[in-house]
Design an enzyme around this catalytic site. Sequence first.
Site, PDB file in Angstrom:
ATOM      1  N   TYR A 164       0.759  -1.404  -0.126  1.00 19.55           N
ATOM      2  CA  TYR A 164      -0.038  -0.218  -0.381  1.00 19.55           C
ATOM      3  C   TYR A 164       0.532   1.295   0.208  1.00 19.55           C
ATOM      4  O   TYR A 164       0.855   2.608  -0.751  1.00 19.55           O
ATOM      5  CB  TYR A 164      -1.062  -0.002   0.975  1.00 19.55           C
ATOM      6  CG  TYR A 164      -2.124   1.404   0.842  1.00 19.55           C
ATOM      7  CD1 TYR A 164      -2.996   1.793   1.055  1.00 19.55           C
ATOM      8  CD2 TYR A 164      -1.277   2.323   2.750  1.00 19.55           C
ATOM      9  CE1 TYR A 164      -3.929   2.607   0.779  1.00 19.55           C
ATOM     10  CE2 TYR A 164      -2.402   3.575   2.804  1.00 19.55           C
ATOM     11  CZ  TYR A 164      -3.585   3.763   1.823  1.00 19.55           C
ATOM     12  OH  TYR A 164      -4.007   4.928   2.305  1.00 19.55           O
ATOM     13  N   GLU A 207     -12.517   6.652   4.215  1.00 19.44           N
ATOM     14  CA  GLU A 207     -11.606   7.028   5.547  1.00 19.44           C
ATOM     15  C   GLU A 207     -12.596   7.794   6.644  1.00 19.44           C
ATOM     16  O   GLU A 207     -12.273   7.529   7.759  1.00 19.44           O
ATOM     17  CB  GLU A 207     -11.288   8.883   5.343  1.00 19.44           C
ATOM     18  CG  GLU A 207      -9.989   8.295   3.886  1.00 19.44           C
ATOM     19  CD  GLU A 207      -8.810   7.441   5.364  1.00 19.44           C
ATOM     20  OE1 GLU A 207      -9.163   7.592   6.261  1.00 19.44           O
ATOM     21  OE2 GLU A 207      -7.293   7.569   4.650  1.00 19.44           O
ATOM     22  N   TRP A 234      -6.553   2.378   9.957  1.00 16.28           N
ATOM     23  CA  TRP A 234      -6.286   1.847   8.717  1.00 16.28           C
ATOM     24  C   TRP A 234      -6.512   0.935   8.561  1.00 16.28           C
ATOM     25  O   TRP A 234      -6.450  -0.097   7.712  1.00 16.28           O
ATOM     26  CB  TRP A 234      -5.322   3.001   8.149  1.00 16.28           C
ATOM     27  CG  TRP A 234      -5.539   3.084   6.885  1.00 16.28           C
ATOM     28  CD1 TRP A 234      -4.017   2.094   5.819  1.00 16.28           C
ATOM     29  CD2 TRP A 234      -6.437   3.029   5.824  1.00 16.28           C
ATOM     30  NE1 TRP A 234      -4.542   2.073   4.265  1.00 16.28           N
ATOM     31  CE2 TRP A 234      -5.919   2.290   4.339  1.00 16.28           C
ATOM     32  CE3 TRP A 234      -7.523   2.857   6.238  1.00 16.28           C
ATOM     33  CZ2 TRP A 234      -6.556   2.164   3.203  1.00 16.28           C
ATOM     34  CZ3 TRP A 234      -8.788   3.307   4.680  1.00 16.28           C
ATOM     35  CH2 TRP A 234      -8.104   3.257   3.211  1.00 16.28           C
TER      36      TRP A 234
END
Length: 207
Positions: free
Chosen positions: A26, A48, A56
């Site tokens: 990522y 988000e 996350w």
Amino acid sequence: MSKLIDGQDGRPRCAWSASAPEFDAYHDSEWGYPVGDDIRLFEKLCLESFQSGLSWRTILSKRENFRAAFCGFDWNRVAEFDAADVECLLQDAGIIRHRGKIEATINNARRAQEMVAEFGSLAAFFWRFEPDPATRPEPQTQTTSAESVALSKALKKRGWKFVGPTTAFAFMQAMGLVNDHARGCICREKADAARARFQPPATTPGA
């Protein structure tokens, strides 16, 4: 504390990229690179929003489940979800089963339709909030900025939900509006080069 760590190839990366196995790819291929694709922009802002109060890593590990649950984040399809769809999503163990965030995603899909009608694309709207790189402070020293506050206010004014300044700033970091890779990270120059090639779309009302 150093903001850098050597990756498996021995080259320096942002230290956070080593905090979970799934962060490596990522970090290297997504985070901080400029995005002009509306689906990706909408997806990221929605994810988000779901992250609020969570990590996350939790969201990233469930990203494919979110994509399946929300029709690949095609906002035109999500905008048609009704109360029965909300109840169905609340039974989906593959996502975050938070009624407020699910309902916010549906609401935001409808607001996205309005935004595209007004600006021609989501990208044309979001990239208006790109800060001047020359005025940026040291990377990874902020969780909000004047621009993320302005973006949050603009979204809320248009009826978007779960889009506070911290959420807006994380979105800006990830989508390349801000290059927050640490100085010395192998991806910082790559992200800068990608931004130099990237042309934000112009506003085309009624497109």
